[in-house]
Write a protein that holds these residues in place. Structure first.
Motif, mmCIF file in Angstrom:
data_model
loop_
_atom_site.group_PDB
_atom_site.id
_atom_site.type_symbol
_atom_site.label_atom_id
_atom_site.label_comp_id
_atom_site.label_asym_id
_atom_site.label_seq_id
_atom_site.Cartn_x
_atom_site.Cartn_y
_atom_site.Cartn_z
ATOM 1 N N PHE A 34 -31.641 -47.484 77.528
ATOM 2 C CA PHE A 34 -32.915 -46.776 77.397
ATOM 3 C C PHE A 34 -33.763 -47.403 76.299
ATOM 4 C CE2 PHE A 34 -35.722 -43.197 77.481
ATOM 5 C CZ PHE A 34 -36.005 -42.860 76.160
ATOM 6 N N TYR A 79 -26.867 -43.168 91.645
ATOM 7 C CA TYR A 79 -27.838 -44.110 92.167
ATOM 8 C C TYR A 79 -27.103 -45.264 92.831
ATOM 9 C CZ TYR A 79 -31.416 -42.027 89.071
ATOM 10 O OH TYR A 79 -32.287 -41.182 88.441
ATOM 11 N N SER A 90 -40.290 -43.438 81.737
ATOM 12 C CA SER A 90 -39.234 -43.984 80.888
ATOM 13 C C SER A 90 -39.035 -45.451 81.213
ATOM 14 C CB SER A 90 -37.911 -43.237 81.116
ATOM 15 O OG SER A 90 -38.049 -41.869 80.809
ATOM 16 N N ALA A 119 -28.211 -36.580 82.105
ATOM 17 C CA ALA A 119 -29.081 -36.083 81.051
ATOM 18 C C ALA A 119 -28.252 -35.089 80.252
ATOM 19 C CB ALA A 119 -30.300 -35.397 81.652
ATOM 20 N N ASP A 120 -28.248 -35.229 78.923
ATOM 21 C CA ASP A 120 -27.402 -34.310 78.165
ATOM 22 C C ASP A 120 -28.083 -32.966 77.971
ATOM 23 O OD1 ASP A 120 -27.985 -35.954 74.988
ATOM 24 O OD2 ASP A 120 -29.082 -34.326 75.938
ATOM 25 N N LEU A 179 -35.279 -35.813 75.745
ATOM 26 C CA LEU A 179 -36.195 -35.766 76.872
ATOM 27 C C LEU A 179 -36.451 -37.141 77.448
ATOM 28 C CD1 LEU A 179 -38.740 -33.315 75.241
ATOM 29 C CD2 LEU A 179 -37.038 -32.777 76.972
ATOM 30 N N GLY A 180 -36.468 -37.212 78.770
ATOM 31 C CA GLY A 180 -36.821 -38.441 79.444
ATOM 32 C C GLY A 180 -35.777 -39.521 79.366
ATOM 33 N N ARG A 181 -34.589 -39.185 78.893
ATOM 34 C CA ARG A 181 -33.567 -40.210 78.722
ATOM 35 C C ARG A 181 -32.363 -39.901 79.593
ATOM 36 N NH1 ARG A 181 -31.238 -42.650 73.102
ATOM 37 N NH2 ARG A 181 -29.792 -44.121 74.029
ATOM 38 N N LEU A 182 -31.947 -40.900 80.341
ATOM 39 C CA LEU A 182 -30.706 -40.820 81.072
ATOM 40 C C LEU A 182 -29.714 -41.787 80.452
ATOM 41 C CD1 LEU A 182 -31.824 -40.772 84.838
ATOM 42 C CD2 LEU A 182 -30.996 -38.850 83.450
ATOM 43 N N GLN A 226 -26.532 -37.667 88.007
ATOM 44 C CA GLN A 226 -27.118 -38.299 89.176
ATOM 45 C C GLN A 226 -26.327 -39.531 89.563
ATOM 46 O OE1 GLN A 226 -31.152 -38.830 87.736
ATOM 47 N NE2 GLN A 226 -30.977 -36.749 86.944
ATOM 48 N N GLN A 256 -35.004 -38.828 87.673
ATOM 49 C CA GLN A 256 -35.883 -39.965 87.484
ATOM 50 C C GLN A 256 -35.891 -40.846 88.722
ATOM 51 O OE1 GLN A 256 -35.131 -41.995 83.780
ATOM 52 N NE2 GLN A 256 -35.565 -40.169 82.570
ATOM 53 N N LEU A 308 -32.157 -43.258 93.903
ATOM 54 C CA LEU A 308 -31.436 -42.009 93.734
ATOM 55 C C LEU A 308 -30.739 -41.591 95.022
ATOM 56 C CD1 LEU A 308 -30.902 -39.513 91.871
ATOM 57 C CD2 LEU A 308 -32.886 -38.467 92.970
ATOM 58 N N GLY A 349 -28.952 -31.649 75.279
ATOM 59 C CA GLY A 349 -29.783 -31.567 74.079
ATOM 60 C C GLY A 349 -31.238 -31.798 74.388
ATOM 61 N N VAL A 394 -25.980 -30.411 89.709
ATOM 62 C CA VAL A 394 -26.416 -29.604 88.572
ATOM 63 C C VAL A 394 -25.371 -28.559 88.157
ATOM 64 C CG1 VAL A 394 -28.157 -27.958 87.795
ATOM 65 C CG2 VAL A 394 -28.829 -29.901 89.200
ATOM 66 N N TYR A 437 -36.307 -48.827 80.820
ATOM 67 C CA TYR A 437 -34.937 -49.239 80.603
ATOM 68 C C TYR A 437 -34.848 -50.759 80.699
ATOM 69 C CZ TYR A 437 -33.685 -44.373 81.564
ATOM 70 O OH TYR A 437 -33.589 -43.003 81.536
ATOM 71 N N ARG A 454 -39.168 -31.394 82.995
ATOM 72 C CA ARG A 454 -37.813 -30.865 83.082
ATOM 73 C C ARG A 454 -37.825 -29.441 83.633
ATOM 74 N NH1 ARG A 454 -32.812 -31.585 80.062
ATOM 75 N NH2 ARG A 454 -33.734 -33.432 79.116
ATOM 76 N N PHE A 492 -26.484 -44.049 81.325
ATOM 77 C CA PHE A 492 -25.915 -44.655 82.512
ATOM 78 C C PHE A 492 -24.505 -45.172 82.258
ATOM 79 C CE2 PHE A 492 -29.069 -44.992 85.849
ATOM 80 C CZ PHE A 492 -30.234 -44.661 85.181
ATOM 81 N N GLU A 547 -39.544 -43.358 76.144
ATOM 82 C CA GLU A 547 -40.127 -42.475 77.146
ATOM 83 C C GLU A 547 -41.466 -41.942 76.658
ATOM 84 O OE1 GLU A 547 -40.361 -38.857 76.871
ATOM 85 O OE2 GLU A 547 -40.698 -38.286 78.959
ATOM 86 N N THR A 572 -28.499 -35.597 93.009
ATOM 87 C CA THR A 572 -28.431 -34.957 91.693
ATOM 88 C C THR A 572 -27.533 -33.737 91.827
ATOM 89 O OG1 THR A 572 -30.675 -35.642 91.103
ATOM 90 C CG2 THR A 572 -29.725 -33.819 89.860
ATOM 91 N N SER A 582 -26.282 -31.509 81.516
ATOM 92 C CA SER A 582 -27.031 -30.511 82.273
ATOM 93 C C SER A 582 -27.133 -30.907 83.742
ATOM 94 C CB SER A 582 -28.427 -30.337 81.673
ATOM 95 O OG SER A 582 -29.139 -31.562 81.725
ATOM 96 N N SER A 583 -27.069 -32.184 84.009
ATOM 97 C CA SER A 583 -27.109 -32.662 85.390
ATOM 98 C C SER A 583 -26.544 -34.062 85.428
ATOM 99 C CB SER A 583 -28.536 -32.659 85.941
ATOM 100 O OG SER A 583 -29.324 -33.627 85.266
ATOM 101 N N GLU A 613 -33.437 -33.024 84.931
ATOM 102 C CA GLU A 613 -34.494 -33.980 85.228
ATOM 103 C C GLU A 613 -33.994 -35.074 86.162
ATOM 104 O OE1 GLU A 613 -37.197 -35.019 81.929
ATOM 105 O OE2 GLU A 613 -36.335 -36.998 82.190
#
Lengths: 113, 115
Positions: free
Chosen positions: B45, A35, B33, A92-93, A98-101, A33, B104, A45, A95, A50, B35, B97, A103, B48, A48, A30-31, B102
């Motif tokens: 990860f 860093y 979150s 971020a996938d 949530l809150g998980r990137l 990033q 971070q 960062l 799905g 999108v 890491y 989100r 790397f 979160e 981003t 979905s996006s 999102e």
């Protein structure tokens, strides 16, 4: 297996050269990033992206998100010693993770004066 | 706006001990979150938290745990430390989100050395 594959892993160049770092995956995101991380510090960062096909510029840095949202590239023009650092792509996938990137392993860039 | 802060910045422990790391997110951010970063594995990860609830968990053993307080500050705990737990532990905060995905924002990390 790594969800995001970055290449090259290491890059050592002279000041003034151009370079491109790649971030590839077989998954759709979905996006995405980018860093930059310096030793002993957290990732900072840069951008981003999108929209598929999106191009963003940050001074001498150009970021592109693939049309299919599966890959991205970072191009640096006329690199300077201050660009030295670990460049990480993260995504971020689409799905519900949530809150998980996720790397990539990173590209360690060294720019020599 | 102040960034993400983490304390302590450096920590030395011995095997078998436990450790608690703290993270204060950017004001207004409710998601935190965690890491783990090592040279061999990169950033992995851990978990979160959002509104004091763990919403997502990575593939780490139960020795790794966390919590979030009503002011969004978060702590993570590692019990029965092993040599392989030596790493940079990073905390990141984000806003809820949006349709654009999102983003971070990371703190400086806590460098943990287990002897």
């Amino acid at each position: 297996t790594q969800l995001l594959e970055q290449s090259p892993q290491f890059l050592s160049i002279q000041e003034g050269e151009n370079l491109t770092v790649y971030c590839n995956s077989s998954s759709v995101f979905s996006s995405l990033q980018w860093y930059r991380q310096e030793p002993g510090e957290g990732p900072v960062l840069l951008v981003t992206v999108v929209t598929g096909g999106e191009v963003k510029k940050l001074k001498r840095l150009t970021f592109q998100f693939g049309d299919a949202r599966k890959d991205s590239s970072l191009h640096i023009t006329a690199a300077q010693p201050g660009d030295t650092g670990l460049y990480l792509c993260a995504a971020a996938d689409r799905g519900s993770t949530l809150g998980r990137l996720y790397f990539g392993r990173g590209t360690q860039l060294t720019v020599w004066p | 706006k102040a960034g993400v802060t983490q304390t302590p910045r450096y920590l030395i422990k011995t095997r078998g001990q436990q450790v608690t790391l703290s993270c204060s997110p950017i004001s207004g951010h409710r998601s935190v979150s965690w890491y783990q970063q090592t040279p061999g594995q990169g950033l992995q990860f851990l978990f979160e938290y959002f509104s004091e609830t763990q919403r997502n968990k990575g593939n780490f053993p139960g020795r790794f745990s966390g919590r979030q307080f009503s002011n969004s500050r978060s702590e993570m705990n590692v019990s029965t430390l092993e040599l392989g737990d030596s790493a940079l532990y990073l905390c990141a905060s984000s806003t809820p989100r949006t349709s654009g995905g999102e983003t971070q924002y990371f703190g400086p990390g806590t460098r943990l050395l287990v002897l």
